[in-house]
Enzyme design. Structure first.
Site, PDB file in Angstrom:
ATOM      1  N   LYS A   1       0.848  -1.196   0.000  1.00 31.98           N
ATOM      2  CA  LYS A   1       0.000   0.000   0.000  1.00 31.98           C
ATOM      3  C   LYS A   1       0.883   1.246   0.000  1.00 31.98           C
ATOM      4  O   LYS A   1       1.920   1.277   0.671  1.00 31.98           O
ATOM      5  CB  LYS A   1      -0.905  -0.029   1.233  1.00 31.98           C
ATOM      6  CG  LYS A   1      -1.951   1.086   1.263  1.00 31.98           C
ATOM      7  CD  LYS A   1      -2.893   0.920   2.453  1.00 31.98           C
ATOM      8  CE  LYS A   1      -3.939   2.013   2.519  1.00 31.98           C
ATOM      9  NZ  LYS A   1      -4.863   1.847   3.669  1.00 31.98           N
TER      10      LYS A   1
ATOM     11  N   SER B   1      -9.773   1.983   2.678  1.00 31.85           N
ATOM     12  CA  SER B   1      -8.857   2.685   1.801  1.00 31.85           C
ATOM     13  C   SER B   1      -7.856   1.793   1.071  1.00 31.85           C
ATOM     14  O   SER B   1      -7.298   2.208   0.054  1.00 31.85           O
ATOM     15  CB  SER B   1      -8.098   3.744   2.604  1.00 31.85           C
ATOM     16  OG  SER B   1      -7.280   3.141   3.591  1.00 31.85           O
TER      17      SER B   1
ATOM     18  N   SER C   1     -10.046  -0.442   6.888  1.00 32.56           N
ATOM     19  CA  SER C   1      -9.445  -0.326   5.556  1.00 32.56           C
ATOM     20  C   SER C   1      -8.759  -1.545   4.993  1.00 32.56           C
ATOM     21  O   SER C   1      -8.403  -1.550   3.812  1.00 32.56           O
ATOM     22  CB  SER C   1      -8.440   0.824   5.535  1.00 32.56           C
ATOM     23  OG  SER C   1      -9.121   2.014   5.262  1.00 32.56           O
TER      24      SER C   1
HETATM   25  N1  GLN Z   1     -13.301   4.330   5.879  1.00 31.22           N
HETATM   26  C1  GLN Z   1     -12.726   4.728   7.123  1.00 31.22           C
HETATM   27  C2  GLN Z   1     -12.260   6.164   7.041  1.00 31.22           C
HETATM   28  O1  GLN Z   1     -12.534   6.757   6.056  1.00 31.22           O
HETATM   29  C3  GLN Z   1     -11.580   3.833   7.497  1.00 31.22           C
HETATM   30  C4  GLN Z   1     -10.314   4.151   6.809  1.00 31.22           C
HETATM   31  C5  GLN Z   1      -9.165   3.342   7.264  1.00 31.22           C
HETATM   32  O2  GLN Z   1      -9.316   2.316   7.935  1.00 31.22           O
HETATM   33  N2  GLN Z   1      -7.993   3.800   6.912  1.00 31.22           N
HETATM   34  O3  GLN Z   1     -11.644   6.698   7.924  1.00 31.22           O
END
Ligand code: GLN
Length: 446
Positions: A52, A127, A151
């Site tokens: 990532k 994400s 995410s």
């Molecule tokens: N969708 C969640 C957010 O927007 C989680 C994102 C994540 O785990 N990095 O914060």
């Protein structure tokens, strides 16, 4: 084979932001040479890995899918990247994501969104959407993602693969670009549970460079996969199967529970009563931490600097205005507000207290049950563009993953069937540092 597959598929999937073809070939040649010279095979010898793009890689761009870091070329490797190299993987490239890991659909990537391999009109989740899409489409053998509120697990669910968020502190965050430091955790996205156990084995462990790293003994994860779940006690939170959960997702989860029963486990409905406050709590805490963490991006120390500033303050202002996208700015504003002196007690402090209640909900259930099981996400993947204009709806997609992050406990998402042609994910949640039981159950189920 990996690069061939990427050439065939990535125009449609858009999982990769940077490819490391020359570097990968060089390290493959080097691994081969070491083997010829009688060296031992590492745990993940020769496996093509995707990383990532918020995990720093020496000499390989690390952009966090942000314009701000579009030129950032790190001078060191994250702890997990060092560990993968020690296990002899080959880094194929850097994977697309929501900017600074803020989002759940990949649509917040400032370059282009990655797409769901099952249907490219749909989001891969986020994400870590690039991390999930690259594994699901066979471009890499496995990938690393990061999970702050879901995410890793949610994109794994949307793309029909396995995603593990380890216990907070099990895997070093050194070299992970910080979003919300009290929640961030790196973990593997893989095609099956056995691979997940192997990758976790390679990346887990104490690191003095991360002040929140847990100094615990690392057990053998692979040997936990016995196939036996007889006598395991499973709690199923009624809050995870109630309002807002797609009936087809619920049906798939109930079928999965039946399968556990037929394997000799038992399940009962339980309650995590503070679930309804989790999303609000998370967005206050995560945004507060983000507003502080992202203060380092000032146009001086990292990344892109705005041209022709009038003075120093103007340099900060212009660099941040140009460098950050809308969602990142929204969170910085919300977090700065929640931390400001007049509102700290009402918002930040209150949210910290609710976080403790949410953690206690889990402690209470884990007194009687070995695992908690429910859906990973309330729905399957949605269409690209369908939710972009509505951040609140987007935030609610994480209702089943966020409480787990706030409690700091481990959870895995494994595929549990399809609804309308798209994969459904089953979330298996365990006690802190009990990844062995989580992996054992997931492996027996899949
Ligand atoms: N969708 C969640 C957010 O927007 C989680 C994102 C994540 O785990 N990095 O914060």
């Amino acid at each position: 084979a990996s690069y061939k597959r990427i050439a065939q598929t990535d125009e449609a999937i858009r999982a990769f932001l940077t490819l490391n073809e020359e570097g990968a070939r060089a390290s493959a040649v080097e691994l081969d040479k070491q083997l010829q010279e009688g060296g031992e095979r590492g745990l993940l010898f020769g496996l093509p890995a995707g990383i990532k793009d918020n995990i720093v890689t020496e000499g390989l761009l690390t952009t966090c899918a942000s314009q701000f870091l579009s030129n950032y070329d790190p001078i060191y490797d994250a702890a997990v990247v060092k560990k993968l190299k020690a296990a002899q993987t080959v880094t194929i490239g850097k994977l697309n994501m929501d900017e600074f890991a803020m989002g759940g659909s990949n649509e917040n990537s400032s370059f282009f969104p990655a797409r769901n391999p099952w249907n490219t009109d749909y989001v891969p989740g986020g994400s870590s959407g690039g991390s999930a899409a690259s594994v699901a489409s066979g471009q890499v053998y496995f990938s690393l993602g990061s999970d702050t509120g879901g995410s890793i697990r949610q994109p794994a669910a949307y793309c029909g693969i396995v995603g593990l968020k380890p216990t907070y502190g099990l895997v070093s965050r050194f070299g992970l670009v910080a979003f919300a430091s009290s929640l961030d955790q790196i973990g593997p996205l893989t095609k099956n549970v056995e691979d997940s156990a192997y990758v976790l084995q390679a990346i887990a462990g104490y690191d003095p460079m991360d002040s929140t790293s847990a100094n615990v003994e690392i057990p053998d994860y692979v040997s936990a996969l016995s196939g036996d779940v007889k006598g395991l006690r499973i709690g199923v939170p009624k809050e995870y199967l109630g309002q807002g959960i797609d009936p087809k997702v619920k049906e798939a989860v109930l079928a999965a529970l039946q399968q556990f029963e037929s394997l000799g486990a038992t399940w009962e409905e339980v309650s995590l009563p503070h679930t309804e406050y989790a999303v609000a709590t998370y967005y206050l805490l995560a945004s507060s931490e983000a507003s502080s963490n992202l203060a380092r991006f000032d146009g001086v120390r990292y990344g892109v600097r705005a041209d022709n500033p009038d003075n120093l303050i103007d340099l900060y202002r212009k660099s941040r205005s140009q460098g950050f996208g809308d969602e990142v700015k929204r969170r910085i504003m919300l977090g700065t507000y929640a931390l400001s002196s007049g509102y700290y007690d009402a918002y930040y402090l209150k949210a910290q207290k609710v976080r403790t209640l949410i953690k206690q909900d889990f402690d209470n259930v884990f007194e009687k049950f070995d695992l908690i099981i429910g859906p990973t996400a309330p729905t399957t993947a949605f269409r690209i563009g369908e939710q972009v204009g509505d951040p609140l709806t987007m935030y609610l997609n994480d209702i089943c993953t966020i409480p787990v992050s706030l409690a700091g406990v481990p959870a895995i998402s494994v595929p549990c069937g399809f609804a309308d042609g798209l994969p459904v994910g089953l979330q298996i949640i365990g006690r802190a540092f009990d990844e062995r039981t989580v992996l054992r159950a997931a492996h027996a189920f899949e």
